[in-house]
Enzyme design. Structure first.
Site, PDB file in Angstrom:
ATOM      1  N   HIS A  56       0.851  -1.199   0.000  1.00  0.00           N
ATOM      2  CA  HIS A  56       0.000   0.000   0.000  1.00  0.00           C
ATOM      3  C   HIS A  56       0.881   1.242   0.000  1.00  0.00           C
ATOM      4  CE1 HIS A  56       0.828  -0.516   4.285  1.00  0.00           C
ATOM      5  NE2 HIS A  56       0.291   0.650   4.567  1.00  0.00           N
ATOM      6  N   HIS A  58       1.480   3.927   1.845  1.00  0.00           N
ATOM      7  CA  HIS A  58       2.074   4.673   2.963  1.00  0.00           C
ATOM      8  C   HIS A  58       3.602   4.726   2.883  1.00  0.00           C
ATOM      9  CE1 HIS A  58      -1.684   4.243   5.742  1.00  0.00           C
ATOM     10  NE2 HIS A  58      -1.759   5.297   4.952  1.00  0.00           N
ATOM     11  N   ASP A  60       5.863   4.620   5.100  1.00  0.00           N
ATOM     12  CA  ASP A  60       6.650   3.665   5.889  1.00  0.00           C
ATOM     13  C   ASP A  60       6.688   2.280   5.225  1.00  0.00           C
ATOM     14  OD1 ASP A  60       3.849   3.500   6.753  1.00  0.00           O
ATOM     15  OD2 ASP A  60       4.541   2.074   8.257  1.00  0.00           O
ATOM     16  N   HIS A  61       6.120   2.181   4.019  1.00  0.00           N
ATOM     17  CA  HIS A  61       6.199   0.938   3.235  1.00  0.00           C
ATOM     18  C   HIS A  61       6.821   1.169   1.859  1.00  0.00           C
ATOM     19  CE1 HIS A  61       3.632  -1.389   6.065  1.00  0.00           C
ATOM     20  NE2 HIS A  61       3.371  -0.156   6.437  1.00  0.00           N
ATOM     21  N   HIS A 112      -7.475  -0.265   5.690  1.00  0.00           N
ATOM     22  CA  HIS A 112      -6.374   0.576   6.185  1.00  0.00           C
ATOM     23  C   HIS A 112      -6.125   1.698   5.176  1.00  0.00           C
ATOM     24  CE1 HIS A 112      -2.602   1.615   8.122  1.00  0.00           C
ATOM     25  NE2 HIS A 112      -1.941   1.397   7.003  1.00  0.00           N
ATOM     26  N   ASP A 131      -0.347  -3.903   6.276  1.00  0.00           N
ATOM     27  CA  ASP A 131      -0.990  -3.327   7.463  1.00  0.00           C
ATOM     28  C   ASP A 131      -2.472  -3.699   7.537  1.00  0.00           C
ATOM     29  OD1 ASP A 131       1.434  -2.198   8.056  1.00  0.00           O
ATOM     30  OD2 ASP A 131       0.809  -0.119   7.750  1.00  0.00           O
ATOM     31  N   HIS A 169       4.284  -4.533  10.768  1.00  0.00           N
ATOM     32  CA  HIS A 169       4.754  -3.900  12.004  1.00  0.00           C
ATOM     33  C   HIS A 169       4.879  -4.886  13.158  1.00  0.00           C
ATOM     34  CE1 HIS A 169       4.364   0.362  10.714  1.00  0.00           C
ATOM     35  NE2 HIS A 169       3.411  -0.124   9.929  1.00  0.00           N
TER      36      HIS A 169
END
Ligand code: ZN
Ligand code: FE
Length: 253
Positions: A56, A58, A60-61, A112, A131, A169
């Protein structure tokens, strides 16, 4: 030949994982939170990066995708997304992809984010859920609706019990604290709490876990179980509503 995996931490609490095909040498990184730890993992394993599979949009990915693509000229596969377009190939539910000789397929798991997808490698009994599903938790519903998230979790719950899942995570210990407020007497959850405390004390990751074990202990996968509905004062209510209530409680926890 069976797939090999290599799991490592990124940023403060993200996981990144490499999946490797020993027959061809092909190696995919599932997401790329940042480039340096991926490169360190490639050095450690001696594997050559051929693909990045994005779950996805985001940051942080995805923040490491551009740099890795530039250095390794790897293929970037990802969801149809209006927020992350730096992919070479988009993939939708029902389509398959190859990492060397390994075959994966995609489930669309919105909630999400709207663009969230999960990668399932059936023959290797491994899946990568980003996530959407966490161990003893699930992702925050940021872009979609709780009902959409519940539907996505049902798709993942239907995977074979023996399938191992990786998530984005290391949230398991905090998730367990909350889950025990919903199901304090769930024996599988209490056992998982002990196991996770020991793993964390030893500095080890709490994933992968199996879908079968998760179904027994993760309240977010259990919103259609009568005792869970009753625990949040919603006996007889639709599962999506029970899930919505559990997710709302977790947000405030
Ligand atoms: Zn995310
Ligand atoms: Fe994330």
């Amino acid at each position: 030949m069976a797939a090999k995996t290599h799991l490592f931490p990124c940023l403060s609490d993200n996981f990144c994982v490499l999946i490797h095909d020993p027959a061809t040498g092909a190696t995919a990184s599932i997401d790329a939170p940042e480039a340096a730890p991926v490169e360190a993992a490639l050095k450690e394993t001696g594997w050559k990066l051929t693909d990045i599979l994005v779950t996805h949009h985001h940051a942080d990915h995805t923040a490491g995708v551009g740099e890795l693509k530039q250095k390794y000229n790897c293929r970037v596969v990802g969801p149809v997304s209006d927020k992350f377009r730096a992919v070479d190939e988009t993939i939708r539910e029902g389509q398959t992809l190859k990492v060397g000789n390994l075959t994966g397929r995609v489930l669309e798991t919105p909630g999400h984010t709207l663009d969230h997808i999960s990668y399932i490698f059936d023959a290797d009994k491994i899946c990568f859920l980003g996530d959407t599903l966490f161990s003893i938790g699930c992702g925050r519903v940021i872009e979609g609706t709780p009902a959409q998230m519940w539907n996505s979790l049902l798709k993942l719950r239907a995977l074979p019990d023996g399938m191992q899942f990786f998530c984005g995570h290391e949230y398991t210990q905090a998730n367990i604290k909350f889950a025990l407020t919903i199901e304090p007497d769930n024996k599988a959850l209490v056992a998982r709490a002990k196991e996770v405390d020991a793993l964390r004390a030893a500095g080890k990751p709490t994933i992968p876990a199996t879908i079968g074990a998760e179904k027994e202990a993760n309240c977010f996968l259990r919103a259609d179980i009568a005792s869970v509905a009753a625990a949040v004062g919603m006996a007889g209510k639709p599962a999506a509503d029970v899930f919505t209530e559990i997710r709302a409680r977790k947000n405030k926890f």
